[in-house]
Design a protein around this motif. Structure first.
Motif, short mmCIF file in Angstrom:
data_model
loop_
_atom_site.label_atom_id
_atom_site.label_comp_id
_atom_site.label_asym_id
_atom_site.label_seq_id
_atom_site.Cartn_x
_atom_site.Cartn_y
_atom_site.Cartn_z
N LYS A 98 0.84 -1.19 0.00
CA LYS A 98 0.00 0.00 0.00
C LYS A 98 0.89 1.25 0.00
CE LYS A 98 -3.88 -2.34 0.39
NZ LYS A 98 -3.39 -3.70 0.33
N SER A 100 -1.93 6.38 0.88
CA SER A 100 -3.12 5.64 1.32
C SER A 100 -3.09 5.42 2.82
CB SER A 100 -3.20 4.29 0.61
OG SER A 100 -3.35 4.46 -0.77
N GLU A 137 -7.18 0.93 -2.04
CA GLU A 137 -6.49 2.08 -2.62
C GLU A 137 -7.25 2.60 -3.83
OE1 GLU A 137 -1.90 2.27 -2.00
OE2 GLU A 137 -2.36 0.40 -3.03
#
Length: 906
Positions: free
Chosen positions: A400, A404, A423
């Motif tokens: 990620k 995010s 995301e």
């Protein structure tokens, strides 16, 4: 940075870490199980409990799990208070309720995180008097044993195998206190990274099966830091040896390369070193039979042969060290030295070196790969040819973004929360290959085609990037749409990585990969380029430079008394036997140096037993042009003083010293490197790959043996009751004794084994790091030769692209397997079992045309040699091709691209 208080002391710490990471970085011991530096925190085991206080007036505090606790400014904690210690002691007692009393027979004894944490938590007696749970163990393949009774349900194994490595055949079953970690049924683990379960598991649930068969306690082995010899990545490893046999390979932490994980080839591919059928003495051919000879007589014979020869030709090897290849080139002369590569491999490696030296495009390390958000792989089955890179690609796609995490107010170490967030912007992976690859499950688009059409597709990407979506010549509508889609994603990405290499044996793929990276860089985008080569030292050999094998074939025509010296190279892996046999018969004398009895043994007049990677020290250069040193693990002559095994570079320098009346006694590895640097200034940083000279200041070297090493005085008692002095290692900073400079051991970048008070297992790496998952205290091992890149790039490569043209016969194309495609792994007994039924792949349409049935034995003939395979249908292999496993069933690289007419059933 924030200010916190632990047990009354003030610390300034990194706010992005959790409390457990922070304490370990500060050198404070807190027991834990479920947390792992690369897997994050889930708070499952409850073992890392500490007390947190609201403010300086709070006298009671509350218990928190340090792995799930963020570090906030002015926080107050205690980790050694009575409440925390009692809580941790109770938790370890609960975890140990069903754990068997089998430490004396467990493979992990003395190297066990569970043992360390039990001692640290002060749990010394068991009050549980009922029957323990008993589980059925599973068969998990050739390499890993399963002992489910030892499980403490920390979930590390399934989080690593399934979530991190992307494995599909391993999971957790059951519920509550009735959990089972394994496969749905017995069978070999399919992941190329399954061996990491051994180190990920904090107990002995998963153990090394080969190590178990030749078991030694950790403190009874001698260790050395080394480099994996199987591919161009250059992963760092720790070698454990006992009785002059390799017993175990463990991961050696390197921040920028392998980090905490190895592929299975790097971990289990060492058995070639333990082969009983290995050359250990010198051999001379008499009456057409190779007979044992002593070292002095053999060397004198070599010198006489060279002196009488009208021409001396030398063939080096990309699996040999820089020092060995340079010494051979110095002996035979630059015009008579061959790299030992076939012409296409030579061209590919030279092109890659040219791009690396004359381009400003960034060459990322494996750790940097994880930060890219768009990746294009052209013509490389990375999972099989550079497996550790494929694991990093997986992390890049799964990871990620920091934006995010920030948007969702999450920390990177909070594993469950991070895995569950969605995301807005997805990461992209695009691949091309002749057939399916194990990255297809995470790829947005995988183009399956012959190599020529893969190149053409890459060429269209390059043209569309350069001309802004205006190129679509000879592409189908679907492929044109895919091409434009990929171009759009590349242009919108923040960081773009292009990967290609020489495994497809197609120089145009490498060129078009560079062109794509070049265009993207000129558009002011952040781009990285990785170009893979076939073996561990292909780049080092290319820097030393020499002529290809095909060119050396031409040099012999006019000489009747020529001598050939072949160093660590089985020429039959490169060409069919009919070619090599014809070539070798032209020489009056053939001198072979190798650590295996390869097919070259049949033709050798003189055979010298060279040391392998574990028995010698030397340097290799990886795909980044990072020079790294590997170190000798044990004294090969310890049990038999008549053994003649020696590093190839030492053999070659001994020969030169006798030829030119030099004093070889003054020659060590540093002297050889100084020689090399004087001839090749580009290698001037190679000495810094291992700071041997720095250790001379301290007057004491680093030990290869644990200070607890038992029975040292009786190791040779069956030979002689008198203990011999340890060998003096003039080539490295290591000693073959138990005495060492303990302080400098931790300050070294070359760490032979992991040990620190309270930390005996591989979970103790934080004791050698500046911070958890950061660089080592002495910095990362190795030196990148290109610290300053060119400001200007070499220009675009020009092409005349053509589509694949169907021929009457079938074109041979390569596919790769983790075990068996690389030469050294082929000498392992375990790998030979896995290679027992080599598979040929063919498109179903071709099979029907030739009347060939699925899963039947087939054969074809080329240059009079018969090749037999087990045939299977492939859904995606292009019509007009057959894919054969490189390196198996005596298939030489020369066969790739050749046309055959007679594929038939047996």
């Amino acid at each position: 940075m924030v200010k916190i208080y632990i047990d009354g002391k003030k610390y300034l710490v990194n706010s992005s870490n959790n409390l457990l990471q922070t304490c370990l970085t500060l050198g404070l011991n807190i027991p834990y199980f479920c947390w792992h530096p690369k897997l994050g925190s889930i708070g499952a085991c409850r073992q890392c409990a500490v007390t947190k206080y609201q403010n300086d007036k709070d006298t009671q505090g509350r218990i928190v799990m340090s792995c799930m606790t963020p570090v906030e400014d002015q926080s107050i904690f205690t980790i050694n208070d009575e409440t925390s210690q009692i809580f941790r002691k109770n938790i370890i007692e609960l975890l140990m309720l069903n754990h068997p009393h089998d430490c004396p027979i467990c493979d992990e004894g003395g190297n066990c995180h569970l043992q360390d944490m039990t001692v640290m938590s002060k749990h010394v007696s068991r009050r549980y008097r009922f029957r323990k749970k008993i589980y059925k163990n599973q068969y998990l393949g050739f390499f890993i044993s399963h002992h489910m009774n030892r499980c403490i349900s920390c979930y590390r194994c399934v989080r690593y195998y399934k979530d991190y490595a992307g494995g599909k055949d391993f999971d957790v079953y059951g519920a509550n206190s009735n959990l089972y970690f394994g496969r749905s049924k017995d069978g070999e683990l399919e992941s190329e990274y399954s061996g990491n379960l051994i180190e990920v598991c904090p107990t002995g649930v998963f153990t090394d099966k080969n190590y178990s068969e030749n078991y030694s306690r950790k403190w009874d082995m001698q260790h050395s830091p080394s480099i994996c010899a199987h591919c161009s990545i250059g992963c760092n490893i720790i070698v454990g040896a006992r009785y002059n046999e390799i017993r175990r390979i463990e991961n050696r932490y390197h921040e920028n390369i392998n980090n905490y994980f190895l592929c299975d080839l790097g971990r289990f591919g060492y058995n070639y070193s333990n082969s009983l059928n290995r050359p250990k003495k010198c051999y001379l051919r008499k009456n057409n039979v190779l007979q044992e000879s002593c070292l002095d007589i053999t060397l004198r014979k070599v010198v006489k042969v060279i002196q009488k020869s009208s021409l001396i030709l030398g063939i080096g090897s990309s699996r040999a060290s820089v020092e060995t290849n340079f010494s051979l080139k110095k002996l035979v002369g630059k015009d008579n030295f061959s790299t030992g590569m076939i012409e296409i491999d030579q061209k590919c490696s030279s092109l890659i070196l040219n791009i690396l030296k004359n381009s400003s495009i960034h060459i990322p390390s494996l750790q940097e790969v994880e930060e890219y958000d768009a990746i294009l792989v052209l013509g490389e089955d990375v999972t099989q040819t550079a497996s550790r890179l494929a694991l990093s690609i997986r992390q890049a796609i799964q990871k990620k973004t920091k934006n995010s995490l920030k948007k969702n107010n999450l920390n990177e170490w909070d594993a469950f929360a991070v895995n569950n967030i969605q995301e807005n912007k997805k990461k992209f992976l695009f691949t091309t290959n002749i057939d399916d690859t194990k990255l297809d499950d995470i790829a947005d688009f995988s183009y399956k085609a012959n190599v020529q059409d893969q190149f053409y597709f890459g060429y269209c990407l390059y043209k569309n990037l350069k001309k802004k979506f205006s190129y679509a010549d000879n592409l189908t509508k679907d492929l044109r749409e895919k091409s434009l889609y990929i171009v759009k994603k590349l242009l919108n990405a923040k960081k773009i990585l292009i990967i290609s290499g020489s495994h497809s044996r197609n120089i145009s793929l490498i060129k078009v990969a560079y062109n794509i990276a070049y265009v993207l860089k000129n558009l002011n985008l952040e781009v990285g380029l990785i170009l893979l080569s076939p073996t561990s030292n292909s780049m080092g050999l290319s820097i030393i430079n020499g002529i290809s094998l095909s060119n050396i074939f031409q040099k012999i025509k006019k000489h009747k008394s020529a001598t050939l010296i072949v160093v660590e190279n089985d020429l039959f892996c490169s060409y069919p036997s009919v070619y090599i046999t014809k070539f070798l018969k032209k020489f009056k004398n053939i001198i072979v140096l190798d650590h295996q009895f390869t097919q070259m043994k049949k033709f050798a007049n003189i055979f010298l037993p060279s040391a392998n990677f574990f028995e010698s020290s030397g340097t290799v250069i990886n795909y980044e042009l990072r020079a790294q040193r590997f170190f000798q693990a044990y004294d090969v002559n310890f049990y038999d003083r008549n053994i003649s095994i020696m590093p190839s570079w030492k053999f070659l320098n001994l020969i030169m010293s006798q030829l030119f009346n030099e004093n070889f006694e003054k020659k060590n590895l540093d002297d050889c490197l100084s020689d090399c640097i004087s001839y090749i200034p580009f290698l001037k940083k190679i000495k810094d790959a291992s700071p041997n000279s720095l250790f001379r200041i301290f007057g004491q070297k680093i030990s290869r043996l644990s200070h607890r090493f038992s029975g040292k005085t009786s190791l040779r008692a069956d030979i002689n009751v008198h203990e011999i002095p340890p060998k003096n290692d003039k080539d490295t900073m290591f000693s073959f004794s138990m005495e060492d400079n303990t302080v400098y051991n931790k300050r070294s970048s070359c760490i032979p084994f992991i040990w620190s008070p309270n930390w005996n297992s591989s979970n103790g790496w934080h004791k050698y790091q500046k911070e958890v998952s950061g660089s080592l205290l002495a910095g990362n091992p190795g030196k990148i030769l290109l610290s300053k890149r060119n400001k200007e790039d070499i220009d675009y490569f020009k092409f005349h692209p053509k589509h694949f043209v169907q021929k009457k016969g079938l074109i041979i194309v390569p596919y790769y397997l983790l075990f068996g495609s690389e030469e050294l792994s082929q000498y392992s007994d375990v790998v030979k079992k896995k290679m027992s039924n080599p598979v040929l792949k063919i498109n179903k349409l071709d099979a029907k045309r030739l009347n060939l049935s699925n899963r039947k034995k087939v054969f074809f003939t080329y240059l009079g040699e018969i090749y037999k395979f087990f045939l299977i249908y492939s859904q995606n292999l292009s019509v007009g091709q057959i894919a054969i496993p490189v390196g198996q069933n005596k298939t030489s690289i020369f066969l790739l691209g050749k046309e055959i007419q007679d594929l038939k059933e047996l």
